[in-house]
Structure formats: structure tokens, C-alpha cells
Design a protein around this motif. Structure first.
Motif, short mmCIF file in Angstrom:
data_model
loop_
_atom_site.label_atom_id
_atom_site.label_comp_id
_atom_site.label_asym_id
_atom_site.label_seq_id
_atom_site.Cartn_x
_atom_site.Cartn_y
_atom_site.Cartn_z
N PRO A 25 0.81 -1.20 -0.12
CA PRO A 25 -0.04 0.15 -0.11
C PRO A 25 0.77 1.22 -0.12
O PRO A 25 1.96 1.29 0.57
CB PRO A 25 -0.85 -0.02 1.41
CG PRO A 25 -0.02 -0.96 2.18
CD PRO A 25 0.65 -2.10 1.22
N ILE A 26 0.28 2.32 -0.67
CA ILE A 26 1.19 3.56 -0.64
C ILE A 26 1.08 4.29 0.69
O ILE A 26 2.01 4.97 1.03
CB ILE A 26 0.61 4.15 -1.78
CG1 ILE A 26 0.90 4.01 -3.26
CG2 ILE A 26 1.26 5.74 -1.74
CD1 ILE A 26 0.27 4.36 -4.51
N VAL A 27 -0.05 4.05 1.19
CA VAL A 27 -0.24 4.99 2.54
C VAL A 27 -0.41 3.70 3.64
O VAL A 27 -1.18 2.58 3.29
CB VAL A 27 -1.24 5.84 2.33
CG1 VAL A 27 -1.69 6.29 3.98
CG2 VAL A 27 -1.28 6.89 1.59
N ASP A 28 0.37 3.63 4.69
CA ASP A 28 0.40 2.51 5.70
C ASP A 28 -0.91 2.69 6.45
O ASP A 28 -1.49 1.34 7.00
CB ASP A 28 1.54 2.82 6.71
CG ASP A 28 2.93 2.27 5.73
OD1 ASP A 28 2.67 1.48 4.78
OD2 ASP A 28 3.85 2.63 6.06
N ASP A 29 -1.30 3.74 6.83
CA ASP A 29 -2.59 3.97 7.68
C ASP A 29 -3.94 3.60 6.69
O ASP A 29 -4.16 3.97 5.81
CB ASP A 29 -2.70 5.47 7.94
CG ASP A 29 -4.01 5.64 9.12
OD1 ASP A 29 -3.83 5.30 10.32
OD2 ASP A 29 -5.06 5.92 8.52
N LYS A 30 -4.79 2.46 7.45
CA LYS A 30 -5.74 1.94 7.00
C LYS A 30 -6.68 2.77 6.67
O LYS A 30 -7.53 3.00 5.59
CB LYS A 30 -6.22 0.87 7.56
CG LYS A 30 -6.82 -0.46 6.71
CD LYS A 30 -7.08 -1.50 7.75
CE LYS A 30 -8.09 -2.49 6.81
NZ LYS A 30 -7.98 -3.81 7.72
N PHE A 31 -6.98 3.66 7.70
CA PHE A 31 -8.22 4.70 7.45
C PHE A 31 -7.68 5.62 6.43
O PHE A 31 -8.93 6.12 5.76
CB PHE A 31 -8.34 5.39 8.81
CG PHE A 31 -9.64 6.29 8.84
CD1 PHE A 31 -10.80 5.94 8.72
CD2 PHE A 31 -9.25 7.74 8.91
CE1 PHE A 31 -11.79 6.73 8.78
CE2 PHE A 31 -10.32 8.47 9.14
CZ PHE A 31 -11.60 8.09 9.04
N MET A 32 -6.57 6.21 6.53
CA MET A 32 -6.37 7.10 5.34
C MET A 32 -6.41 6.57 4.05
O MET A 32 -6.85 7.19 3.17
CB MET A 32 -4.98 7.79 5.59
CG MET A 32 -4.83 8.75 6.68
SD MET A 32 -6.01 10.06 6.42
CE MET A 32 -5.53 10.85 5.08
N SER A 33 -6.12 5.29 3.85
CA SER A 33 -5.99 4.69 2.71
C SER A 33 -7.72 4.48 2.24
O SER A 33 -7.96 4.67 1.17
CB SER A 33 -5.40 3.15 2.75
OG SER A 33 -3.92 3.21 2.85
#
Length: 292
Positions: A104-112
Motif C-alpha cells: 500500500p502507498i499509505v500505511d494507515d488503513k483509515f487514510m487509505s
């Protein structure tokens, strides 16, 4: 005229491809790596991928084959051609990007979930503005919107609730609490997608009313009619300050066509006086249909 029509069609297909790129990037770079399930045929394909490992792009293409005939029959052959183009393009992009993007490009699941939903909605909205579709529930949304005054975003929202909820029965490698959390992220992404679709479509459908005061009104009217394919109404008026008779042009165009009108006026009469105003709604040929 033929070359202009060709360029217009090429531009339309390029915009559709760009919209589908954003849509597939949202899935492959933000949602799938975090095992977030969205809606539509892509969501179904994602569930199949999580359960069997079968690539999303392949299942996406296979499912849409059975839906494309519905679009051709109800929405017309032109829509069908663009839908076929959209399905093939999205299938290729899904397969390619899923192979290239492993993390994933962004590690934070909520932000993804937020970024993925936003990109997905913007991509679908851009595709809709050109009369195209990514297939799946988009086809159902466009069909319903043709006969009922229900926004495509809401239609997709209702259908996707069921698809995302089905993830609870598929993500068996996660404990129940984790599965519920993942489903919540899916609903967050879905809601943002629906909002982004309506935001893009509403912006594209906004219309403006333009009053043009110019001595070269005939040339301007001809260019607006021939180049932008919008109607022009002429009204006789009298300038109270100059006490001179003059002809006033009135035209209604989409908001994204305003710059084209500006270019025409600047080219023919840079001293023209222009008044531009947003309008609540425009109904008739070339704009919206009255629905009751």
C-alpha cells in the motif's frame, strides 16, 4: 468538420481512460493492499481475489461481459462502445497495476480508505461526464438515472452496501472483530466514493447564462453556434447612456464551456461587454430533461 469530430471523440476517450486510471489506482494502491472491500464489480472481484487469489482484473472482465449487452440495449450503441472501451481499459489497468503495486502507498488503513474512496469517485465521475462507464453497477446506475431523477452516486451506494457487507463471510483469515473493522473501512470508502461522484457530476452539469453586448454580434453568434453547438438568442436593446440601438446575445452553456465562449469573444471583439450568471437549472435540448 470530420477532423474536429474525430479530435472530439479522441479527447473523450482519453478523458475516460484518465478517469479509469484514477479509479483502478484507488483500488490497487489503497484498497486491495489493506484488504478493504469496496462496491461494484471491482468489489465482487476483490472478494473473489481474497477468497481464491484469482486476479481482480480477470474476474472484473468476465463479470462485465454479461452486463455489457444490457447497456447496449437500453442506453444505446454509442454508450455500449464506450462501456466496452471502459471495461477493457479498466481490466488491463487493474491487472497491470495489481502486478506492479505490491504494498500500500499509505500505511494507515483509515487514510487509505479515504484516499481510495476519493480517487475512485473522482475517476468514475470523470468517466460518466464523457458518457462512459467502468461497467458493473455503473451501468445499473446510469440506467436508473435515465428514467428516474436519482443521482448515480446514491444508486451505487445502495447496491454497494450489500457487496461490502459480504466481506464478513469471505475474510475468514481475520477474527470477527477485525472483519467488522474492515467492513467499516469499506463503508467509509464507499460513502466518499458516492459523494465524489455526485460532486464531479454536479460540477459538470452546472450551467451559466451569458449576455454579450458587441457590435460584432453576428460573427460571435455564428461561432458559438458552429463551434460550441449552443443556441443563441438575439434581443434588440438600447443603451441608455449612448442612446444607441444595439443587439444583445443571450446563450446558455455548461460551466466547462464558458472558457470556449470567452476565447471566441476575445478573438472577435476584445472590447465586448459580457455578463455571466449561474442558473439554478436549464431544461431542454442539450441540457437536462424535465422529470416528474
Amino acid at each position: 468538420m470530420q477532423s474536429k469530430l474525430l479530435l472530439k471523440n479522441l479527447r473523450s476517450y482519453f478523458i475516460i481512460a484518465f478517469g479509469l486510471f484514477l479509479y483502478t489506482l484507488a483500488w490497487t494502491a489503497f484498497l486491495i493492499p489493506h484488504k478493504i472491500t469496496g462496491g461494484g464489480v471491482s468489489g465482487v472481484g476483490t472478494l473473489i481475489y481474497f477468497a481464491t487469489g484469482f486476479p481482480v482484473g480477470y474476474s472484473y472482465f468476465i463479470i462485465n461481459i454479461f452486463l455489457i449487452m444490457l447497456a447496449i440495449k437500453i442506453l444505446g450503441a454509442n454508450f455500449g462502445v464506450k462501456t466496452i472501451f471502459g471495461i477493457i481499459t479498466a481490466s488491463i489497468l487493474l491487472s497491470t497495476l495489481q502486478t506492479l503495486i505490491k504494498q500500500p502507498i499509505v500505511d494507515d488503513k483509515f487514510m487509505s480508505a479515504i484516499i481510495g474512496g476519493m480517487l475512485s469517485g473522482v475517476g468514475i465521475g470523470i468517466t460518466f461526464t464523457q458518457g462512459g462507464s467502468s461497467g458493473g453497477t455503473d451501468i445499473i446506475a446510469m440506467i436508473i438515472n435515465k428514467y428516474r431523477n436519482i443521482s448515480p452516486g446514491k444508486v451505487i451506494l445502495y447496491i454497494d452496501v450489500f457487496i461490502i457487507g459480504s466481506a464478513f463471510l469471505v475474510l475468514l483469515d481475520q477474527d470477527p472483530v477485525k472483519r467488522i473493522e474492515t467492513i467499516v473501512y469499506g463503508y467509509v470508502s464507499m460513502s466518499i466514493t458516492a459523494y465524489a461522484i455526485d460532486a464531479v457530476l454536479s460540477g459538470n452539469r452546472q450551467s451559466v447564462q451569458i449576455f454579450i453586448f458587441s457590435k460584432k454580434y453576428a460573427a460571435i453568434a455564428d461561432r458559438i453556434t458552429n463551434d460550441i453547438h449552443r443556441g443563441v438568442t438575439l434581443m434588440d436593446g438600447k443603451g441608455w447612456y449612448t442612446k444607441e440601438q444595439q443587439t444583445v446575445l443571450i446563450t446558455l452553456v455548461r460551466k466547462h464551456e464558458v472558457n470556449d465562449v470567452y476565447k471566441i469573444i476575445k478573438e472577435l471583439d476584445s472590447e465586448a461587454f459580457i455578463s455571466v450568471a449561474n442558473v439554478m437549472g436549464v431544461y431542454g435540448q442539450g441540457f437536462e430533461r424535465i422529470r416528474s
